[in-house]
Motif scaffolding. Structure first.
Motif, PDB file in Angstrom:
ATOM      1  N   MET A 124      35.032  33.716  44.641  1.00  0.00           N
ATOM      2  CA  MET A 124      34.938  34.751  45.672  1.00  0.00           C
ATOM      3  C   MET A 124      34.738  36.092  44.981  1.00  0.00           C
ATOM      4  O   MET A 124      35.545  36.496  44.140  1.00  0.00           O
ATOM      5  CB  MET A 124      36.198  34.776  46.529  1.00  0.00           C
ATOM      6  N   VAL A 125      33.654  36.773  45.328  1.00  0.00           N
ATOM      7  CA  VAL A 125      33.342  38.079  44.754  1.00  0.00           C
ATOM      8  C   VAL A 125      33.206  39.074  45.890  1.00  0.00           C
ATOM      9  O   VAL A 125      32.450  38.840  46.840  1.00  0.00           O
ATOM     10  CB  VAL A 125      32.039  38.039  43.932  1.00  0.00           C
ATOM     11  N   SER A 126      33.940  40.168  45.815  1.00  0.00           N
ATOM     12  CA  SER A 126      33.840  41.185  46.866  1.00  0.00           C
ATOM     13  C   SER A 126      33.554  42.542  46.251  1.00  0.00           C
ATOM     14  O   SER A 126      34.034  42.872  45.166  1.00  0.00           O
ATOM     15  CB  SER A 126      35.131  41.243  47.693  1.00  0.00           C
ATOM     16  N   LEU A 127      32.761  43.292  46.967  1.00  0.00           N
ATOM     17  CA  LEU A 127      32.492  44.690  46.633  1.00  0.00           C
ATOM     18  C   LEU A 127      32.580  45.461  47.942  1.00  0.00           C
ATOM     19  O   LEU A 127      31.733  45.303  48.822  1.00  0.00           O
ATOM     20  CB  LEU A 127      31.118  44.865  45.985  1.00  0.00           C
ATOM     21  N   ASN A 128      33.644  46.235  48.075  1.00  0.00           N
ATOM     22  CA  ASN A 128      33.908  46.964  49.313  1.00  0.00           C
ATOM     23  C   ASN A 128      33.990  46.003  50.497  1.00  0.00           C
ATOM     24  O   ASN A 128      34.805  45.101  50.498  1.00  0.00           O
ATOM     25  CB  ASN A 128      32.867  48.061  49.518  1.00  0.00           C
ATOM     26  N   ASP A 129      33.098  46.140  51.476  1.00  0.00           N
ATOM     27  CA  ASP A 129      33.217  45.378  52.720  1.00  0.00           C
ATOM     28  C   ASP A 129      32.402  44.093  52.756  1.00  0.00           C
ATOM     29  O   ASP A 129      32.206  43.522  53.822  1.00  0.00           O
ATOM     30  CB  ASP A 129      32.813  46.252  53.915  1.00  0.00           C
ATOM     31  N   GLN A 130      31.930  43.642  51.618  1.00  0.00           N
ATOM     32  CA  GLN A 130      31.201  42.380  51.604  1.00  0.00           C
ATOM     33  C   GLN A 130      31.847  41.416  50.614  1.00  0.00           C
ATOM     34  O   GLN A 130      32.198  41.801  49.498  1.00  0.00           O
ATOM     35  CB  GLN A 130      29.734  42.578  51.213  1.00  0.00           C
ATOM     36  N   VAL A 131      32.046  40.190  51.067  1.00  0.00           N
ATOM     37  CA  VAL A 131      32.618  39.168  50.192  1.00  0.00           C
ATOM     38  C   VAL A 131      31.676  37.968  50.169  1.00  0.00           C
ATOM     39  O   VAL A 131      31.132  37.570  51.192  1.00  0.00           O
ATOM     40  CB  VAL A 131      34.035  38.744  50.665  1.00  0.00           C
ATOM     41  N   ARG A 132      31.453  37.449  48.961  1.00  0.00           N
ATOM     42  CA  ARG A 132      30.551  36.318  48.787  1.00  0.00           C
ATOM     43  C   ARG A 132      31.338  35.171  48.155  1.00  0.00           C
ATOM     44  O   ARG A 132      31.934  35.329  47.092  1.00  0.00           O
ATOM     45  CB  ARG A 132      29.377  36.699  47.887  1.00  0.00           C
ATOM     46  N   THR A 133      31.354  34.037  48.845  1.00  0.00           N
ATOM     47  CA  THR A 133      32.052  32.852  48.352  1.00  0.00           C
ATOM     48  C   THR A 133      31.026  31.811  47.941  1.00  0.00           C
ATOM     49  O   THR A 133      30.167  31.441  48.737  1.00  0.00           O
ATOM     50  CB  THR A 133      32.976  32.270  49.436  1.00  0.00           C
ATOM     51  N   SER A 134      31.118  31.356  46.707  1.00  0.00           N
ATOM     52  CA  SER A 134      30.165  30.372  46.190  1.00  0.00           C
ATOM     53  C   SER A 134      30.885  29.104  45.774  1.00  0.00           C
ATOM     54  O   SER A 134      31.986  29.154  45.214  1.00  0.00           O
ATOM     55  CB  SER A 134      29.401  30.947  44.990  1.00  0.00           C
ATOM     56  N   TRP A 135      30.254  27.975  46.063  1.00  0.00           N
ATOM     57  CA  TRP A 135      30.719  26.657  45.645  1.00  0.00           C
ATOM     58  C   TRP A 135      29.684  26.100  44.669  1.00  0.00           C
ATOM     59  O   TRP A 135      28.664  25.526  45.088  1.00  0.00           O
ATOM     60  CB  TRP A 135      30.858  25.730  46.839  1.00  0.00           C
ATOM     61  N   PRO A 136      29.877  26.281  43.356  1.00  0.00           N
ATOM     62  CA  PRO A 136      28.880  25.823  42.379  1.00  0.00           C
ATOM     63  C   PRO A 136      28.561  24.339  42.487  1.00  0.00           C
ATOM     64  O   PRO A 136      27.409  23.929  42.273  1.00  0.00           O
ATOM     65  CB  PRO A 136      29.530  26.166  41.027  1.00  0.00           C
ATOM     66  N   ASP A 137      29.567  23.516  42.809  1.00  0.00           N
ATOM     67  CA  ASP A 137      29.318  22.079  42.912  1.00  0.00           C
ATOM     68  C   ASP A 137      28.339  21.750  44.028  1.00  0.00           C
ATOM     69  O   ASP A 137      27.643  20.730  43.981  1.00  0.00           O
ATOM     70  CB  ASP A 137      30.625  21.319  43.145  1.00  0.00           C
ATOM     71  N   TYR A 138      28.296  22.605  45.055  1.00  0.00           N
ATOM     72  CA  TYR A 138      27.401  22.382  46.193  1.00  0.00           C
ATOM     73  C   TYR A 138      26.175  23.293  46.143  1.00  0.00           C
ATOM     74  O   TYR A 138      25.302  23.196  47.000  1.00  0.00           O
ATOM     75  CB  TYR A 138      28.147  22.632  47.505  1.00  0.00           C
ATOM     76  N   ARG A 139      26.163  24.216  45.175  1.00  0.00           N
ATOM     77  CA  ARG A 139      25.068  25.186  45.058  1.00  0.00           C
ATOM     78  C   ARG A 139      24.857  25.891  46.401  1.00  0.00           C
ATOM     79  O   ARG A 139      23.743  25.994  46.915  1.00  0.00           O
ATOM     80  CB  ARG A 139      23.785  24.488  44.578  1.00  0.00           C
TER      81      ARG A 139
END
Length: 364
Positions: A124-139
């Motif tokens: 989970m990477v967030s910068l201010n009001d946006q958060v991005r969640t990545s699942w590498p196993d599922y790309r």
């Protein structure tokens, strides 16, 4: 909103089908898997989204202890304004997980990166009001336009005196935690509708190092604690740039969160739940594989604990939802209300959730 690209393959499709089960399923999955004290952080800044509700008085009629909310604001401020990194362990019931965390205050805003270190990999990477969640196993990457504002080691969810009305503070001694001397404090509820908390914070900055959720008998239900912690560190620009870069070959989906009003959505509580007030109402929508799904999220809070009410058309459910789901101290209760499906979720006593669930009514 983006649909699933075909090139990530069947792996992304598996998770995508789970998310497509409904925006409700996706939201519950994220909340149930989130660290303690982060389970109810979605959506973001509540101070901008406070609904028009009456001020609630202390549920037991007793005067509140001055200074509790001010101190918790200091704890939350330290978590927002300091640079730190570390590894923390989360225990929810019998489930234990480990994650790494990096938090920087940058010229462009607040940056945070959390990665699970065991089980399914999730970043989970967030910068201010946006958060991005990545699942590498599922790309697969899910982008949310609201960042969690009260995740560990942040605490306070609302202001306006709600915490002092519902809890009181007891100071303890000092204990060593993650290599630092910490002040131990216990937050006790004023009634049986909420849990208590025991907190370990740095003596100087008050940055939270460890937190436990306590039941009415004082037993630990959930806890989260740094096992490694470095404070006042210099930001690593390479880490920031790499984290903010979208990995190639990943499917990208978007969770859109739009603030709305209860009146416009036609829902209300037939009776107030002492100590809890509405702090936000949102429409959460996502599109996976070309199919759209939408759910209403109604957020109640007493300043520390919070309850999320999810409502969506029953016909939108493509996968069954269990009437009761529990992970540690977090419980979700689901039932059908006419043509709608209702799920009430929170890290609060079961009596509180049932009281909320039974009070939800349609007003149009």
């Amino acid at each position: 909103m983006a649909g699933l690209h075909s090139h990530p393959g069947k792996a992304a499709g598996g998770l995508a089908r789970h998310l497509r089960g409904s925006a409700l399923g996706g939201a519950l999955s994220v909340l149930m898997l989130a660290p303690v004290f982060a389970a109810q952080t979605l959506p973001g800044p509540t101070e901008q989204l406070l609904a028009a509700t009456n001020r609630l008085q202390p549920s037991d009629g007793q005067p509140h202890t001055p200074g509790l909310e001010h101190w918790l604001q200091t704890v939350s401020s330290a978590a927002r304004t300091m640079n730190y990194s570390g590894v923390f362990i989360t225990q929810r019931g019998e489930d234990i997980s480990t994650s790494s965390l990096v938090h920087y205050v940058l010229p462009q805003g607040h940056f945070e990166r959390i990665e699970t270190l065991d089980g399914q990999r999730r970043i989970m990477v967030s910068l201010n009001d946006q958060v991005r969640t990545s699942w590498p196993d599922y790309r697969l990457t899910l982008i949310d336009n609201q960042a969690g504002q009260a995740s560990f080691p942040r605490l306070l969810k609302t202001t306006d005196g709600e915490v002092d009305r519902n809890y009181r503070l007891e100071r303890g001694g000092q204990e060593r935690c993650a290599g630092y001397e910490c002040q131990v404090s216990t937050i006790l509820p004023r009634d049986d509708l909420r849990w208590g908390y025991r907190l370990w914070s740095l003596r100087d900055s008050q940055l939270l190092v460890k937190a436990q959720t306590l039941d009415t008998a004082g037993h630990v239900i959930d806890q989260v604690a740094f096992t490694q912690l470095k404070i006042n560190i210099a930001p690593q620009n390479a880490l920031v740039q790499d984290s903010l870069r979208q990995p190639p070959g990943y499917a990208v989906e978007h969770m859109k969160v739009v603030p709305v009003t209860l009146q416009s959505q036609g829902w209300a509580l037939s009776a107030p739940v002492p100590g809890f007030k509405t702090v936000g109402v949102f429409r959460r929508s996502m599109s996976v594989g070309g199919k759209s799904s939408e759910v209403l999220q109604w957020l109640l809070s007493d300043g520390l604990a919070s309850v999320s009410i999810f409502i969506q058309p029953a016909s939108a459910l493509t996968e069954p939802v269990a009437p009761e789901q529990r992970v540690g101290g977090t419980l979700a209760l689901s039932r059908r209300m006419g043509d709608a499906w209702l799920t009430v979720m929170g890290a609060v006593p079961e009596r509180t959730l049932r009281r909320v669930s039974e009070a939800v009514v349609r007003v149009q």
